[in-house]
Design an enzyme around this catalytic site. Structure first.
Site, PDB file in Angstrom:
ATOM      1  N   LYS A   1       0.700  -1.229   0.072  1.00  0.00           N
ATOM      2  CA  LYS A   1      -0.080  -0.175  -0.128  1.00  0.00           C
ATOM      3  C   LYS A   1       0.969   1.239  -0.172  1.00  0.00           C
ATOM      4  O   LYS A   1       0.876   2.175  -0.628  1.00  0.00           O
ATOM      5  CB  LYS A   1      -0.941   0.003   1.122  1.00  0.00           C
ATOM      6  CG  LYS A   1      -1.956  -1.104   1.351  1.00  0.00           C
ATOM      7  CD  LYS A   1      -2.816  -0.992   2.408  1.00  0.00           C
ATOM      8  CE  LYS A   1      -2.019  -0.796   3.860  1.00  0.00           C
ATOM      9  NZ  LYS A   1      -1.409  -1.964   4.384  1.00  0.00           N
TER      10      LYS A   1
ATOM     11  N   ARG B   1      11.510  -6.486   4.730  1.00  0.00           N
ATOM     12  CA  ARG B   1      11.404  -5.092   4.721  1.00  0.00           C
ATOM     13  C   ARG B   1      12.362  -4.178   5.409  1.00  0.00           C
ATOM     14  O   ARG B   1      12.789  -4.380   6.521  1.00  0.00           O
ATOM     15  CB  ARG B   1       9.808  -4.577   5.028  1.00  0.00           C
ATOM     16  CG  ARG B   1       9.620  -3.143   4.790  1.00  0.00           C
ATOM     17  CD  ARG B   1       8.322  -2.733   4.869  1.00  0.00           C
ATOM     18  NE  ARG B   1       7.617  -2.971   6.221  1.00  0.00           N
ATOM     19  CZ  ARG B   1       6.205  -2.781   6.165  1.00  0.00           C
ATOM     20  NH1 ARG B   1       5.739  -2.094   4.981  1.00  0.00           N
ATOM     21  NH2 ARG B   1       5.527  -2.764   7.089  1.00  0.00           N
TER      22      ARG B   1
ATOM     23  N   ARG C   1      11.944  -1.998  11.060  1.00  0.00           N
ATOM     24  CA  ARG C   1      10.777  -1.491  12.007  1.00  0.00           C
ATOM     25  C   ARG C   1      10.760  -2.589  13.054  1.00  0.00           C
ATOM     26  O   ARG C   1      10.669  -3.988  12.842  1.00  0.00           O
ATOM     27  CB  ARG C   1       9.358  -1.524  11.234  1.00  0.00           C
ATOM     28  CG  ARG C   1       9.304  -0.191  10.414  1.00  0.00           C
ATOM     29  CD  ARG C   1       8.293  -0.131   9.615  1.00  0.00           C
ATOM     30  NE  ARG C   1       6.806  -0.431   9.990  1.00  0.00           N
ATOM     31  CZ  ARG C   1       5.787  -0.169   9.388  1.00  0.00           C
ATOM     32  NH1 ARG C   1       5.671   0.410   8.367  1.00  0.00           N
ATOM     33  NH2 ARG C   1       4.914  -0.602   9.966  1.00  0.00           N
TER      34      ARG C   1
HETATM   35  P1  AMP Z   1       1.341   0.606   9.205  1.00  0.00           P
HETATM   36  O1  AMP Z   1       2.655   1.485   8.554  1.00  0.00           O
HETATM   37  O2  AMP Z   1       0.052   0.950   8.406  1.00  0.00           O
HETATM   38  O3  AMP Z   1       1.803  -0.668   9.070  1.00  0.00           O
HETATM   39  O4  AMP Z   1       0.999   0.968  10.785  1.00  0.00           O
HETATM   40  C1  AMP Z   1       1.919   0.714  11.811  1.00  0.00           C
HETATM   41  C2  AMP Z   1       0.951   0.395  12.953  1.00  0.00           C
HETATM   42  O5  AMP Z   1       0.536   1.667  13.251  1.00  0.00           O
HETATM   43  C3  AMP Z   1      -0.131  -0.531  13.210  1.00  0.00           C
HETATM   44  O6  AMP Z   1       0.253  -1.808  13.248  1.00  0.00           O
HETATM   45  C4  AMP Z   1      -0.931  -0.076  14.062  1.00  0.00           C
HETATM   46  O7  AMP Z   1      -0.132  -0.329  15.497  1.00  0.00           O
HETATM   47  C5  AMP Z   1      -0.772   1.726  14.103  1.00  0.00           C
HETATM   48  N1  AMP Z   1      -1.838   2.028  12.935  1.00  0.00           N
HETATM   49  C6  AMP Z   1      -1.676   2.698  11.932  1.00  0.00           C
HETATM   50  N2  AMP Z   1      -2.743   2.741  11.405  1.00  0.00           N
HETATM   51  C7  AMP Z   1      -3.649   2.560  12.352  1.00  0.00           C
HETATM   52  C8  AMP Z   1      -5.173   2.805  12.350  1.00  0.00           C
HETATM   53  N3  AMP Z   1      -5.802   3.203  11.393  1.00  0.00           N
HETATM   54  N4  AMP Z   1      -5.832   2.160  13.447  1.00  0.00           N
HETATM   55  C9  AMP Z   1      -5.118   1.904  14.475  1.00  0.00           C
HETATM   56  N5  AMP Z   1      -3.812   1.565  14.494  1.00  0.00           N
HETATM   57  C10 AMP Z   1      -3.109   2.107  13.658  1.00  0.00           C
END
Ligand code: AMP
Length: 209
Positions: A13, A122, A155
């Protein structure tokens, strides 16, 4: 054009969003990136969400919705946006509908084994957030971002235990959004297994651009 990119972690994404931003001239809003920046800056929000994110759990809906609502009130998103990683729960989707009407939801379709392969390899730039991969998308110089010269790192939530947790969280809390948006006639399915160049072609075709 107001778009949501929906799909499991590691579906591509964020990587496709970077290209779509150029194609469509609208900003990418990644809740994960906003949280990571808050953690790096040790803001009150960052301190609150760090351990939740490191464990692969979701930040609570109230905090996340407030953050996105504030962001979507800014001038630069009035023409459109790409929401990358939001909404991730039905309550988040319902809240979003009260303050912004999305045009399309792009559903990144990819099986778990592909996700695990992507996430475990990653590597991310600490400064600009660009995603690399140890096999499929290596930086020109090891450990250094091709685009901004920033440091590349793993990460905490891309470590094996957190990856498993994030996949469970995705299936339980986020995947129900696929039906939610399909019923509203907004869903656009794309095959997210191919590499990024091919995915870009698939995305453009699906969007008719
Ligand atoms: P991502 O970079 O989108 O994989 O997000 C990393 C982490 O941020 C996720 O695993 C959640 O812990 C938190 N996070 C990101 N977006 C959301 C969301 N919309 N709702 C809740 N937690 C989120």
């Amino acid at each position: 054009m107001k778009l949501i990119f929906l799909g499991p972690p590691g579906a591509g994404k964020g990587t496709l969003a970077v290209r779509a931003v150029e194609m469509l001239g609208i900003p990418q809003i990644s809740t994960g990136s906003i949280f990571r920046a808050a953690i790096a800056a040790k803001t009150p929000l960052g301190l609150k969400v760090k351990s939740i994110i490191d464990e692969g759990k979701l930040v609570d809906d109230e905090t996340t919705i407030a953050l996105v609502k504030e962001r979507l009130a800014m001038d630069d998103v009035q023409k459109g946006y790409i929401l990358d990683g939001f909404p991730r729960t039905i309550p988040q989707a319902e809240a979003l509908a009260t303050f912004s009407a999305v045009d399309k939801v792009v559903n990144f379709d990819i099986p778990d084994p592909n996700v695990i392969e992507r996430l475990s390899g990653r590597r991310v730039c600490k400064a600009c957030g660009y995603n690399f991969h140890v096999l499929f998308n290596k930086p020109k110089k090891e450990g250094v971002c091709d685009y901004c010269g920033g440091e590349i790192y793993i990460r905490d939530d891309d470590k094996p235990e957190a990856i498993q947790k994030r996949l469970v969280v995705y299936r339980e809390q986020t995947a129900p959004l696929i039906d939610y948006y399909r019923k509203k006639g907004l869903l656009l399915d794309i095959d997210a297994k191919p590499m990024i160049d091919e995915m870009e072609v698939i995305f453009k075709k699906a969007m008719g651009i």
